[in-house]
Design a protein around this motif. Structure first.
Motif, mmCIF file in Angstrom:
data_model
loop_
_atom_site.group_PDB
_atom_site.id
_atom_site.type_symbol
_atom_site.label_atom_id
_atom_site.label_comp_id
_atom_site.label_asym_id
_atom_site.label_seq_id
_atom_site.Cartn_x
_atom_site.Cartn_y
_atom_site.Cartn_z
ATOM 1 N N GLY A 1 -17.406 -4.918 22.778
ATOM 2 C CA GLY A 1 -18.277 -3.799 23.124
ATOM 3 C C GLY A 1 -17.642 -2.666 23.902
ATOM 4 O O GLY A 1 -18.353 -1.800 24.401
ATOM 5 N N SER A 2 -16.328 -2.638 24.035
ATOM 6 C CA SER A 2 -15.631 -1.522 24.705
ATOM 7 C C SER A 2 -16.275 -1.185 26.054
ATOM 8 O O SER A 2 -16.690 -0.058 26.307
ATOM 9 C CB SER A 2 -15.638 -0.285 23.821
ATOM 10 N N LEU A 3 -16.369 -2.201 26.921
ATOM 11 C CA LEU A 3 -17.027 -1.987 28.216
ATOM 12 C C LEU A 3 -16.148 -1.149 29.139
ATOM 13 O O LEU A 3 -14.922 -1.219 29.079
ATOM 14 C CB LEU A 3 -17.331 -3.341 28.857
ATOM 15 N N SER B 1 -21.028 0.630 28.046
ATOM 16 C CA SER B 1 -20.041 0.675 26.986
ATOM 17 C C SER B 1 -19.617 2.115 26.776
ATOM 18 O O SER B 1 -20.448 3.019 26.795
ATOM 19 C CB SER B 1 -20.633 0.140 25.684
ATOM 20 N N LEU C 1 -18.920 3.323 24.157
ATOM 21 C CA LEU C 1 -19.417 3.812 22.870
ATOM 22 C C LEU C 1 -20.911 4.080 22.857
ATOM 23 O O LEU C 1 -21.418 4.732 21.948
ATOM 24 C CB LEU C 1 -19.071 2.805 21.765
ATOM 25 N N LEU C 2 -21.652 3.532 23.829
ATOM 26 C CA LEU C 2 -23.093 3.716 23.814
ATOM 27 C C LEU C 2 -23.511 4.677 24.915
ATOM 28 O O LEU C 2 -23.122 4.514 26.072
ATOM 29 C CB LEU C 2 -23.816 2.376 24.011
ATOM 30 N N GLY C 3 -24.317 5.648 24.551
ATOM 31 C CA GLY C 3 -24.794 6.603 25.541
ATOM 32 C C GLY C 3 -25.771 5.943 26.492
ATOM 33 O O GLY C 3 -26.345 4.900 26.195
ATOM 34 N N ASP D 1 -26.323 8.167 21.179
ATOM 35 C CA ASP D 1 -25.158 9.036 20.997
ATOM 36 C C ASP D 1 -24.423 9.178 22.325
ATOM 37 O O ASP D 1 -24.994 9.658 23.301
ATOM 38 C CB ASP D 1 -25.627 10.410 20.488
ATOM 39 N N PRO D 2 -23.155 8.740 22.378
ATOM 40 C CA PRO D 2 -22.445 8.813 23.651
ATOM 41 C C PRO D 2 -21.882 10.203 23.949
ATOM 42 O O PRO D 2 -21.397 10.454 25.045
ATOM 43 C CB PRO D 2 -21.293 7.825 23.455
ATOM 44 N N VAL E 1 -18.214 -3.929 17.111
ATOM 45 C CA VAL E 1 -18.198 -5.217 17.815
ATOM 46 C C VAL E 1 -18.150 -6.372 16.816
ATOM 47 O O VAL E 1 -18.562 -6.251 15.670
ATOM 48 C CB VAL E 1 -19.412 -5.377 18.762
ATOM 49 N N MET F 1 -24.888 -7.483 20.856
ATOM 50 C CA MET F 1 -23.618 -7.986 20.319
ATOM 51 C C MET F 1 -23.903 -8.602 18.953
ATOM 52 O O MET F 1 -25.049 -8.661 18.521
ATOM 53 C CB MET F 1 -23.047 -9.069 21.237
ATOM 54 N N PRO G 1 -23.205 3.623 17.245
ATOM 55 C CA PRO G 1 -21.779 3.632 17.596
ATOM 56 C C PRO G 1 -21.113 2.263 17.497
ATOM 57 O O PRO G 1 -19.892 2.195 17.338
ATOM 58 C CB PRO G 1 -21.776 4.121 19.053
ATOM 59 N N PHE G 2 -21.851 1.183 17.565
ATOM 60 C CA PHE G 2 -21.252 -0.138 17.390
ATOM 61 C C PHE G 2 -21.025 -0.481 15.914
ATOM 62 O O PHE G 2 -20.404 -1.482 15.598
ATOM 63 C CB PHE G 2 -22.115 -1.230 18.026
ATOM 64 N N GLU H 1 -25.494 12.500 14.704
ATOM 65 C CA GLU H 1 -24.620 12.183 15.816
ATOM 66 C C GLU H 1 -23.620 13.316 16.025
ATOM 67 O O GLU H 1 -23.094 13.882 15.056
ATOM 68 C CB GLU H 1 -23.862 10.881 15.526
#
Lengths: 199, 573
Positions: free
Chosen positions: A41-43, A54, A56-58, A130-131, B203, B224, B251-252, B333
């Motif tokens: 999850g790219s934390l 994350s 990647l997550l807004g 959207d991040p 993920v 996840m 985005p995941f 997006e």
């Protein structure tokens, strides 16, 4: 006919096992081995080592000292990562128009600007998570954030410029800024902008 | 529109063009070659699997056996998925402890994935366990794609095989085609693609969801799951069923513009390559390239109109102090922007994929019209894996027949005469499709249970209904998602539309193939209409467009076209 029925049952089980179980589990194993951070999850962590979300997550930003993300239609109040999705309002929807009008009023009253509001700040994204923001949408918010933090807008601009992600391979996608990474950068440069998260 | 937007579109198409011949050749060697590729690695697996299933690869099937095998396999697959959904609460790999899926939704979803549609009336991240996603759904992504390839191969064999005077009637063996498609084509490429996607941020984990405290304090639960493995086959098998509700906008699932490009390439790869494979089977690659050319023309027309409409922005926001230089961004997006979003929307509806990286319901009326029209033309613009080729070949027969009528000669294609039986089956194929869409939409528009689900009012509401039935009948699976399809009425009606749109079209195609395969080949004469030149490409494109336009234009007038005229005048609903 009976032969084909028997084959059908055996083929059902064989493909189920191979593509439904062995394949995803092998990919999971390889992914965890090769790219553990991405696969999980790219934390991202803040300066104190606390996981804040994350990359990647807004997520929601409301404090005046932070740059704010786009409107989110994910879940009742937005930014619910268990209810990703867009508003699905059609182009002639009165609700879409009225929401955009009130966003414009709010953004201008908060002291953004000058000039017309970039479209991404008044529209909700497809994922609701959207991040990113367009560079214009970040620049639009600089006056407000500068005032709230008591920092010269020019210094903020330097931080923003350092966070711009170019198009991938020169042509793909759009130039953008990751809002969470930008706000973390602000905290590093000018001190924490918000206290609720601190212990 | 911007230059850089068009560069992305053209670069994408150039890559598809580059892939078509090598991948097409590989497919030809796998399915038709005397020696298959990778004999050391995949060869033993192939023999093992065929033995496991009890299949003798040297035995071929006629069209009825082929169809029966496909139908039986689909039925068992559907039953297993239904059972997995209904029992997921007591099965393993359910870290979030989701309850069982209720019957109507489980039926709809099982039908949806069995038919390669992947219409989703649920939100994956809050409904489906990891086991259901992997074994119940992604499994079908492999098998339904492989079955589609099988049908396309059967029709291609029917058209291109040259029989002796005794005229064998067989079209290949469904089980052999199925196993080869999975082992040689889908699985190896998906492993590579899935790992690439993980490296970019998709993920892939069986852990429970992560609970984090965000920078400003509120908690956010991060979902996840085994996403990348599903993502790869979702695109490569033109399935389109997202792990998450937001599909490839999430985005995941699709974190960067580069993953977006790779996902687009995966969608078009097999459908484009199969045109080349077909040319090889016909012993004349120009026959394949003619199909490719016709498809490319329709693709560029669609993407040009869609991108143009989206780039102009939403007319409803023009009176506000909003800068729409970046186009209509509702439902899109930032990392993709309008160019890559319009491209994705076109590609996903040209094929039967139905993955989305932006919400089609929020497209401008004309942008949305393109996505609807792409599906309603029968998804023959490259089309689904396999389904695109067999659909296009039916239109080819229609075009040849019309050309024959014009010159007053018995039409023939690749030296085989096209007669009454073939035209009846082709017309059945062509008519079943609009019958499902138009009758279904008409019913939904007057049924209280139909209109109660609408998310938007005015002509856009009708567009939502039309889209739901077009997407189901065409086995696409994307949606104007404002429509709440998770009601008993919609779940059942759309499941039936999907099943009809898949099997009522596949069976006539196989019957057609069965009739063609035994026909004698006559050598081309002066009166033979060549099917490999620009004239034929033009005729094929015209037939596809005219059949589609005659059928759907009235309905589209009341939906997106009316909405466009009202939007210009500033009407809101």
């Amino acid at each position: 006919m009976t032969t084909n029925l028997l084959v059908a049952i055996r083929a059902t089980l064989a493909t189920l096992l191979l593509t439904g179980i062995v394949y995803p589990l092998s990919v999971t194993g390889l992914a965890q081995l090769l790219f553990p951070s991405r696969a999980n999850g790219s934390l991202v962590k803040d300066e104190r080592g606390r996981t804040v979300g994350s990359e990647l997550l807004g997520q929601r930003f409301a404090a005046p000292t932070y740059f704010h993300s786009r409107p989110s239609a994910a879940g009742e109040g937005g930014w619910d990562a268990l209810a990703s999705g867009g508003s699905n309002l059609g182009p002639t929807s009165r609700q879409l128009h009225d929401r955009a009008a009130s966003e414009v009023g709010r953004l201008l009253a908060e002291g953004g600007g000058p000039g017309p509001v970039p479209a991404d700040l008044v529209t909700s994204s497809g994922s609701g998570l959207d991040p990113d923001l367009s560079v214009e949408a970040v620049v639009f918010q600089i006056p407000r954030v500068a005032k709230a933090r008591g920092v010269a807008p020019e210094r903020l601009r330097v931080v923003v410029d350092g966070q711009i992600e170019p198009r991938e391979l020169w042509v793909l996608g759009e130039r953008r800024v990751n809002v969470l990474l930008l706000n973390l950068a602000l905290d590093r440069w000018f001190g924490a902008g918000s206290s609720p998260g601190s212990p | 529109m911007t230059a850089i937007g068009w560069i992305q579109i053209i670069a994408f198409f150039a890559l598809v063009l580059l892939l078509t011949k090598p991948l097409g050749l590989y497919l030809y060697r796998v399915f038709e070659g005397r020696r298959r590729p990778l004999p050391r690695i995949v060869g033993p697996m192939e023999r093992f699997f065929l033995r496991l299933c009890g299949v003798d690869p040297s035995v071929e099937q006629d069209w009825k056996e082929y169809a029966f095998s496909l139908l039986a396999f689909s039925l068992f697959g559907m039953l297993v998925t239904y059972a997995l959904e209904r029992l997921q609460h007591i099965l393993p790999l359910n870290p979030q402890r989701f309850p069982a899926i209720e019957p109507a939704l489980a039926f709809d979803t099982a039908a949806s994935f069995t038919t390669n549609t992947n219409w989703q009336a649920y939100s994956g991240e809050s409904t489906m366990s990891d086991l259901t996603q992997m074994a119940g759904l992604a499994w079908h992504n492999f098998t339904s794609a492989a079955a589609g390839i099988g049908v396309a191969l059967a029709l291609a064999r029917g058209l291109t095989r040259r029989q002796g005077p005794d005229g064998a009637k067989t079209l290949g063996n469904f089980w052999v085609d199925l196993v080869r498609a999975v082992l040689f084509v889908l699985l190896p490429i998906c492993v590579v693609a899935a790992l690439f996607l993980v490296s970019q941020g998709v993920v892939q984990s069986l852990a429970p969801y992560r609970d984090v405290t965000t920078l400003e304090g509120p908690r956010q639960i991060l979902p996840m799951g085994p996403v990348a493995s599903q993502e790869a086959i979702k695109e490569f098998g033109t399935n389109g069923g997202g792990f998450f509700n937001a599909n490839s906008a999430h985005p995941f699932e699709n974190p960067t513009p580069l993953t977006n490009l790779v996902e687009l390439l995966l969608i078009f790869a097999i459908p484009a390559a199969l045109t080349y494979t077909y040319g090889r089977m016909a012993r004349d690659s120009r026959q394949g390239w003619a199909l490719f050319a016709a498809m490319s023309m329709l693709f560029f027309a669609g993407v040009g109109v869609c991108y143009g409409a989206e780039a102009r922005g939403n007319p409803a926001l023009r009176g506000l102090a909003v800068s729409q230089s970046t186009g209509n961004l509702e439902g899109k997006e930032v990392r993709f922007g309008v160019a890559a979003s319009a491209l994705f929307a076109t590609v996903t509806t040209d094929t039967s994929c139905g993955a989305v990286n932006s919400m089609h319901d929020s497209f401008t009326p004309i942008g949305g019209l393109v996505t609807l029209a792409n599906m309603e033309l029968g998804e023959v613009i490259f089309g689904g894996v396999g389904a695109g080729l067999f659909g296009a070949l039916v239109f080819v027969l229609l075009a040849v027949f019309i050309a024959g009528l014009m010159v007053g000669r018995t039409p023939e294609y690749l030296g085989k005469k096209i007669e009454a039986r073939e035209m009846k089956l082709a017309m059945l194929f062509v008519l079943v499709f609009p019958a499902i869409i138009l009758c279904g939409s008409a019913w939904a528009a007057v049924a209280p249970a139909g209109v109660a689900s609408l998310g938007n009012a005015g002509p856009h509401g009708l567009s939502e209904i039309l889209y739901a039935f077009s997407s189901s009948a065409a086995n696409n699976g994307s949606a104007f998602a404002g429509l709440n399809a998770n009601t008993p009425w919609w779940n059942v009606v759309l499941a039936l539309a999907m099943l009809a749109g898949r099997f009522l079209m596949i069976v006539p195609v196989l019957a057609l193939a069965g009739g063609m395969v035994g026909k004698k080949v006559v050598s081309p004469g002066l009166g033979t209409f060549p099917t490999d030149g620009p004239l034929f490409v033009g005729l094929l494109v015209s037939v596809i467009v005219i059949v589609g336009a005659l059928t759907f234009f009235p309905a589209l007038c009341l939906g997106p076209i009316l909405e466009e005229t009202l939007a210009g005048g500033g009407r809101l609903f």
